[in-house]
Design a protein around this motif. Structure first.
Motif, PDB file in Angstrom:
ATOM      1  N   PHE A  46      35.745  47.822  38.105  1.00  0.00           N
ATOM      2  CA  PHE A  46      36.919  49.030  38.677  1.00  0.00           C
ATOM      3  C   PHE A  46      37.897  48.226  39.495  1.00  0.00           C
ATOM      4  N   SER A  47      39.083  48.988  39.073  1.00  0.00           N
ATOM      5  CA  SER A  47      40.309  48.865  39.999  1.00  0.00           C
ATOM      6  C   SER A  47      39.995  49.112  41.411  1.00  0.00           C
ATOM      7  N   LYS A  48      41.143  48.858  42.337  1.00  0.00           N
ATOM      8  CA  LYS A  48      40.926  49.103  43.953  1.00  0.00           C
ATOM      9  C   LYS A  48      40.563  50.551  44.026  1.00  0.00           C
ATOM     10  N   ASP A  49      41.378  51.383  43.056  1.00  0.00           N
ATOM     11  CA  ASP A  49      41.193  52.711  43.315  1.00  0.00           C
ATOM     12  C   ASP A  49      40.188  53.516  42.561  1.00  0.00           C
ATOM     13  N   LYS A  50      38.938  52.609  41.929  1.00  0.00           N
ATOM     14  CA  LYS A  50      37.684  53.184  41.430  1.00  0.00           C
ATOM     15  C   LYS A  50      38.100  53.610  40.091  1.00  0.00           C
ATOM     16  N   LEU A  51      39.103  52.973  39.316  1.00  0.00           N
ATOM     17  CA  LEU A  51      39.130  53.315  37.947  1.00  0.00           C
ATOM     18  C   LEU A  51      38.935  52.375  37.284  1.00  0.00           C
ATOM     19  N   ASP A  64      44.148  43.734  39.178  1.00  0.00           N
ATOM     20  CA  ASP A  64      43.062  44.269  38.909  1.00  0.00           C
ATOM     21  C   ASP A  64      42.195  43.904  37.388  1.00  0.00           C
ATOM     22  N   VAL A  65      43.089  44.011  36.545  1.00  0.00           N
ATOM     23  CA  VAL A  65      42.576  43.756  35.193  1.00  0.00           C
ATOM     24  C   VAL A  65      42.190  42.357  35.165  1.00  0.00           C
ATOM     25  N   ARG A  66      43.094  41.534  35.596  1.00  0.00           N
ATOM     26  CA  ARG A  66      42.938  39.941  35.421  1.00  0.00           C
ATOM     27  C   ARG A  66      41.734  39.491  36.309  1.00  0.00           C
ATOM     28  N   LYS A  67      41.456  40.325  37.524  1.00  0.00           N
ATOM     29  CA  LYS A  67      40.269  39.869  38.008  1.00  0.00           C
ATOM     30  C   LYS A  67      38.789  40.251  37.227  1.00  0.00           C
ATOM     31  N   VAL A  68      39.063  41.471  36.718  1.00  0.00           N
ATOM     32  CA  VAL A  68      37.764  41.914  35.810  1.00  0.00           C
ATOM     33  C   VAL A  68      37.708  40.845  34.609  1.00  0.00           C
ATOM     34  N   VAL A  69      38.568  40.613  34.000  1.00  0.00           N
ATOM     35  CA  VAL A  69      38.548  39.675  32.691  1.00  0.00           C
ATOM     36  C   VAL A  69      38.035  38.315  32.988  1.00  0.00           C
ATOM     37  N   LYS A  70      38.605  37.707  34.447  1.00  0.00           N
ATOM     38  CA  LYS A  70      38.043  36.327  34.644  1.00  0.00           C
ATOM     39  C   LYS A  70      36.551  36.447  35.065  1.00  0.00           C
ATOM     40  N   ASN A  71      36.043  37.501  35.862  1.00  0.00           N
ATOM     41  CA  ASN A  71      34.723  37.698  36.085  1.00  0.00           C
ATOM     42  C   ASN A  71      33.752  37.755  34.635  1.00  0.00           C
ATOM     43  N   ALA A  72      34.373  38.259  33.594  1.00  0.00           N
ATOM     44  CA  ALA A  72      33.755  38.520  32.500  1.00  0.00           C
ATOM     45  C   ALA A  72      33.493  36.957  31.815  1.00  0.00           C
ATOM     46  N   ILE A  73      34.748  36.393  32.097  1.00  0.00           N
ATOM     47  CA  ILE A  73      34.636  35.094  31.341  1.00  0.00           C
ATOM     48  C   ILE A  73      33.636  34.108  32.037  1.00  0.00           C
TER      49      ILE A  73
END
Lengths: 491, 91
Positions: free
Chosen positions: A448-453, A274-283
């Protein structure tokens, strides 16, 4: 849009343009706090004079008098900062009845700009923790899912802003305590360069690492607050002489010419998908905004937590020596069983007044500083600290800012890590090095994560280069447009 | 093995036997982790205390009233006139 869903900048504008009265704004946030605090426990103490102070601001504005840029807008203050006349506990039993006779420099400056202190937020005891579970005043809960921690130690500040119980809060960051809870609660949190903000009147945890910073809904809001709270203060010998830039006016989402470094050690195995995906998107967003991405290395990253906990606990063991039950704070009951000697008097006051995490850290520091161990632990840690800082200085020869996850996972469940101190400490791996090197750092919502965190993205810059870091955060924020997302408990 | 009772005494912390047991186990695990720093070569490395390069600036040494006696006494657990009061102790 309701009052509580407006951000700080919008509220300041509304007051200045006389579209909203401070009384209405303050009441709206107080009502929301009354409704949600039983559920979230974000505040330890409310300012009982907040409404009265709001009415005073309204009168001043009505009379045509000049008011400050934050006039009439409520701000939540972490309970680490002294507030004149308002109980300040640092989350500890040992300060359960402490009413400061003066305010911290940060609070003076905010109030000087017209802000209303709405209340004092919950935190880990003496800022020692990463989950707001070590507070003597009960655990604080994450507004996005109340089974989860809000992060820490400024968990109350993060939860209060996220749940619209305040439009802005002040936190303190010794090893990630602003950035990590901002990351867990879906808000922006900024730790300025060490020395930018005066530590005068802030309860000391580890003085060479402590730094206060804003926690709000937007990068613009945080930049505005940084302008108000930064600057030289003769009462703090480590406060910086550097001029305070107008960060909020110079924000741009055009990142052309900016080099962003990705420290490879911050993308190690433990980082969740989840974190990896979000950070990649930010990059990808930063790239689209014109930034150039480069790979860098901070080879001593794996030692950051060890160095941090040695330095922090040593400094804490010394700083917390002042709590002895003589001049202020908790005193044990000596009526029934008198103290045998003066050591017994101090030991009982301290043994009963401090919670278990604080006692553990005082003892870790005491042991590391004790005769025969000083060189191997404290001195060695300070030497490695210099090398660790050099890692960063070398990296900043290749790039302007660093971008990384703020933690390996989104918020964890209440109770999940509290029984294992070492597991809790290792949680701070991506945030502690910033403090050791004295660098500015921030967390900006990335998704957000899959669980909406919520999941944040961390950005770090070289000493006193906050603008570059804020611009990257601003570009990510503009592209994602998440600042109006609210947790379900709000409505 | 860390002598937790001795460390607690140095830190002036009264701890129970149960706490002693827990802290002993936890502290040895934590120090085992801390010892990783021994692997770094720090020969001729000056310890770093303040992380930013700053000149120490002193303020002017002038007399001012920061707190009145009354204010300074306000949070005292017990007082006698202008004095902080403590229970009678020996040693």
């Amino acid at each position: 849009m309701s009052i509580i869903e407006k951000n700080l900048t919008e509220l300041c504008d509304a007051v200045q343009k006389r579209e909203l009265k401070s009384e209405a704004i303050t009441k709206a946030f107080l009502d929301q706090s009354t409704r949600l605090n039983p559920k979230l426990n974000a505040y330890i103490t409310m300012n009982e004079k907040a409404l009265e102070q709001a009415r005073d601001v309204d009168k001043k504005i009505a009379s045509g008098a000049k008011v400050g840029r934050l006039a009439g807008v409520p701000i939540a203050i972490k309970d680490m900062l002294c507030t004149k006349g308002i109980k300040t506990t640092a989350g500890s039993k040992i300060l359960h009845n402490f009413i400061p006779q003066y305010s911290a420099a940060v609070v003076e400056k905010l109030e000087g700009a017209g802000a209303i202190t709405i209340g004092k937020t919950n935190q880990d005891e003496f800022a020692m923790g990463s989950s707001t579970e070590t507070s003597h005043y009960g655990i604080c809960r994450n507004p996005w899912s109340t089974d989860y921690v809000p992060g820490g130690s400024s968990g109350g500040s993060a939860a209060a802003v996220s749940a619209r119980m305040a439009p802005m809060a002040i936190g303190t960051d010794t090893g990630g305590s602003v950035r990590q809870p901002a990351n867990f609660c879906g808000i922006v949190g900024v730790k300025p360069t060490y020395g930018r903000v005066s530590r005068y009147g802030i309860v000391a945890y580890a003085s060479s690492l402590d730094q206060a910073g804003p926690m709000g809904h937007t990068v613009q809001d945080c930049a505005t607050i940084m302008e108000v709270i930064s600057g030289k203060d003769v009462r703090d010998t480590t406060s910086a002489q550097e001029a305070v830039p107008e960060w909020s006016k110079n924000l741009t989402d055009n990142l052309k010419g900016l080099k962003i470094g990705l420290p490879k050690e911050y993308f190690a195995e433990g980082v969740s998908d989840d974190v990896r995906k979000v950070v990649k998107n930010a990059i990808d967003i930063a790239k689209a905004a014109g930034a150039e991405i480069v790979d860098v290395s901070l080879p001593l990253t794996h030692l950051g937590v060890a160095v941090y906990y040695l330095v922090a606990t040593c400094e804490a063991s010394s700083n917390l020596a002042r709590y002895d039950g003589v001049r202020f704070g908790y005193r044990s009951d000596f009526e029934k069983s008198p103290a045998v000697d003066v050591d017994d008097f101090y030991s009982r006051n301290r043994g009963e007044g401090f919670g278990s995490e604080v006692k553990r850290r005082i003892m870790l520091g005491t042991y590391a500083l004790s005769s025969g161990y000083y060189d191997a632990y404290y001195k060695k840690a300070c030497q490695v600290r210099r090398l660790l800082r050099q890692n960063f200085l070398d990296a900043f020869k290749k790039c302007d800012v660093l971008l990384s996850p703020a933690s390996t996972t989104p918020a964890f469940k209440i109770g999940e890590r509290i029984e294992s101190p070492i597991e809790m400490y290792l949680n701070d791996i991506y945030t502690t090095s910033t403090n050791l090197a004295g660098l500015p750092g921030m967390s900006v919502p990335g998704g957000f994560s899959k669980d909406k965190l919520p999941i944040g993205v961390q950005i770090m810059a070289a000493h006193f280069q906050e603008q570059k870091m804020l611009n990257v955060g601003y570009a990510i924020e503009k592209s994602l447009n998440l600042t109006r997302e609210v947790p379900n408990v709000v409505r | 093995m860390i002598d937790v009772k001795k460390v607690a005494h140095l830190a002036r912390l009264a701890i129970s036997d149960d706490e002693e047991k827990t802290y002993k186990a936890q502290m040895s695990t934590i120090f085992k982790h801390f010892e990783e720093i021994a692997s770094v070569d720090t020969k001729n490395v000056e310890p770093l205390i303040t992380p930013t390069d700053m000149k120490l600036v002193f303020r002017e040494d002038k007399r001012e009233v920061v707190l009145t006696v009354e204010e300074a006494m306000k949070n005292a657990p017990e007082k006698s006139g202008n004095l902080f009061k403590v229970p009678p102790v020996v040693g």
